[in-house]
Design a protein around this motif. Structure first.
Motif, PDB file in Angstrom:
ATOM      1  N   HIS A   1       0.817  -1.216   0.000  1.00  0.00           N
ATOM      2  CA  HIS A   1       0.000   0.000   0.000  1.00  0.00           C
ATOM      3  C   HIS A   1       0.846   1.260   0.000  1.00  0.00           C
ATOM      4  O   HIS A   1       2.017   1.265   0.368  1.00  0.00           O
ATOM      5  CB  HIS A   1      -0.965  -0.009   1.192  1.00  0.00           C
ATOM      6  CG  HIS A   1      -0.307   0.109   2.545  1.00  0.00           C
ATOM      7  ND1 HIS A   1       0.226   1.294   3.023  1.00  0.00           N
ATOM      8  CD2 HIS A   1      -0.120  -0.801   3.534  1.00  0.00           C
ATOM      9  CE1 HIS A   1       0.708   1.109   4.229  1.00  0.00           C
ATOM     10  NE2 HIS A   1       0.530  -0.159   4.573  1.00  0.00           N
TER      11      HIS A   1
ATOM     12  N   GLY B   1      -1.532   4.544   5.481  1.00  0.00           N
ATOM     13  CA  GLY B   1      -2.041   3.418   4.716  1.00  0.00           C
ATOM     14  C   GLY B   1      -2.111   2.167   5.567  1.00  0.00           C
ATOM     15  O   GLY B   1      -1.505   2.075   6.634  1.00  0.00           O
TER      16      GLY B   1
ATOM     17  N   GLU C   1      -6.114  -0.563   1.511  1.00  0.00           N
ATOM     18  CA  GLU C   1      -5.766  -1.230   0.258  1.00  0.00           C
ATOM     19  C   GLU C   1      -6.753  -2.328  -0.114  1.00  0.00           C
ATOM     20  O   GLU C   1      -6.636  -2.946  -1.175  1.00  0.00           O
ATOM     21  CB  GLU C   1      -4.356  -1.819   0.375  1.00  0.00           C
ATOM     22  CG  GLU C   1      -3.668  -2.092  -0.947  1.00  0.00           C
ATOM     23  CD  GLU C   1      -3.278  -0.833  -1.687  1.00  0.00           C
ATOM     24  OE1 GLU C   1      -2.895  -0.923  -2.867  1.00  0.00           O
ATOM     25  OE2 GLU C   1      -3.349   0.270  -1.098  1.00  0.00           O
TER      26      GLU C   1
ATOM     27  N   SER D   1      -1.641  -8.878   0.553  1.00  0.00           N
ATOM     28  CA  SER D   1      -1.448  -7.462   0.868  1.00  0.00           C
ATOM     29  C   SER D   1      -0.708  -7.388   2.194  1.00  0.00           C
ATOM     30  O   SER D   1      -1.078  -8.041   3.170  1.00  0.00           O
ATOM     31  CB  SER D   1      -2.811  -6.770   0.969  1.00  0.00           C
ATOM     32  OG  SER D   1      -2.678  -5.395   1.257  1.00  0.00           O
TER      33      SER D   1
END
Length: 332
Positions: free
Chosen positions: A91, A98, A103, A120
């Protein structure tokens, strides 16, 4: 012409609307206050319904030796046993902001559009955790993904790293670490308007100042100060400092004409080409930093996203599919 009159007209109208929704604390002096404001803004948005083609789960994975465990969110296609292509998503957020939550729309859309396993990574953030903590976590997540590809239903020969802004810089830093430490092998690094140069001396870095909610020179200088915390920048923190780019995997870079990262990103792409690295570069007139996320319905934004998806499908050997939209997010 002013900065705002140079913006693509559809994107300009959307920016004006989004700006009214941004809380005042989004740029408070304390990064913890900024993060809380961003989380509150996300929480106030209507939740996205579950995607019927995507399953996801949060988990903790081992960090690199001497480093803590890493939070990740793992996305898998609901249909098909694989092996699927795999994407590590990093991200954005200026190295200080973030999250997995910010994300989530992007990672979900990538999983669905590519029928890919997506991991992620929730890397540690500056200023509490300056370099090398963020890139160490990203590299650790990449190694974990490659080592557990079979368990995840992923093909380790079709592995990409994807990130925007700070995440784009970390994607390139992660690829440099993979090159220097014997793997994993990458099919593509997709670095979107990557944050890669702490020197702040390019024409575009000097040009774009005092842009309100848009990432600009002052925000960038502040972010690099938090991220480096007085250290000299090495290539894993600031990829422009790599003395050699030979041996990197194919790289995709895009950036807006009105992005302060424009000149450093163009120069880095030129260095990649000179080093014999397959490099694809796109510069979009009328686009500002992360404009496709702030103005997702603009024709320019759709063209930007479509070009990325075409490159990902080609690198990961994914058959073309009907156009998919990547959900909006605010990144920096």
């Amino acid at each position: 012409m002013t900065f705002y009159t140079r913006i693509d007209p559809d994107s300009r109208a959307a920016l004006a609307a989004v700006t009214t929704l941004m809380p005042d604390d989004l740029w408070a002096p304390d990064p913890a206050v900024r993060r809380a404001a961003g989380e509150a803004m996300l929480a106030a948005m209507p939740p996205a319904p579950p995607h019927p083609a995507v399953q996801w789960i949060d988990r903790m994975i081992p960090g690199q030796p001497g480093h803590p465990d890493i939070p990740v969110r793992v996305y898998r296609p609901s249909a098909g046993s694989g092996p699927h292509p795999a994407v590590l998503v990093i991200h954005g957020g200026g190295m200080w902001g973030g999250s997995l939550a910010s994300e989530h729309p992007q990672a979900t859309a990538l999983c669905a559009a590519l029928e890919a396993v997506v991991v992620s990574v929730g890397y540690r953030l500056a200023p509490e955790h300056p370099h090398p903590a963020p890139v160490t976590d990203c590299y650790g997540a990449l190694c974990w993904l490659a080592a557990h590809a079979a368990d995840l239903g992923a093909d380790p020969q079709r592995l990409a790293v994807y990130g925007g802004s700070a995440g784009g810089g970390l994607a390139l830093g992660t690829a440099l670490r993979a090159r220097d430490h014997g793997g994993p092998t990458l099919a593509l690094v997709m670095a979107l308007y990557p944050m890669i140069d702490p020197r702040h001396d390019t024409p575009s870095s000097r040009e774009f100042e005092n842009l309100g909610p848009i990432w600009d020179r002052g925000k960038n200088i502040e972010a690099w100060g938090w991220y480096l915390a007085g250290q000299e920048a090495d290539p894993y923190a600031a990829p422009v400092h790599a003395t050699s780019l030979h041996g990197l995997p194919p790289v995709f870079i895009d950036v807006g004409e009105l992005d302060l990262f424009r000149d450093e990103d163009i120069a880095f792409a030129q260095r990649l080409m000179a080093a014999g690295v397959p490099a694809e570069l796109h510069v979009y007139p009328g686009a500002f930093h992360a404009s496709e996320h702030l103005a997702p319905d603009a024709a320019l934004s759709r063209r930007i996203v479509d070009t990325r998806m075409t490159a990902l499908r080609r690198a990961l050997k994914v058959q073309a599919a009907p156009p998919q939209e990547l959900s909006p997010e605010v990144v920096s």
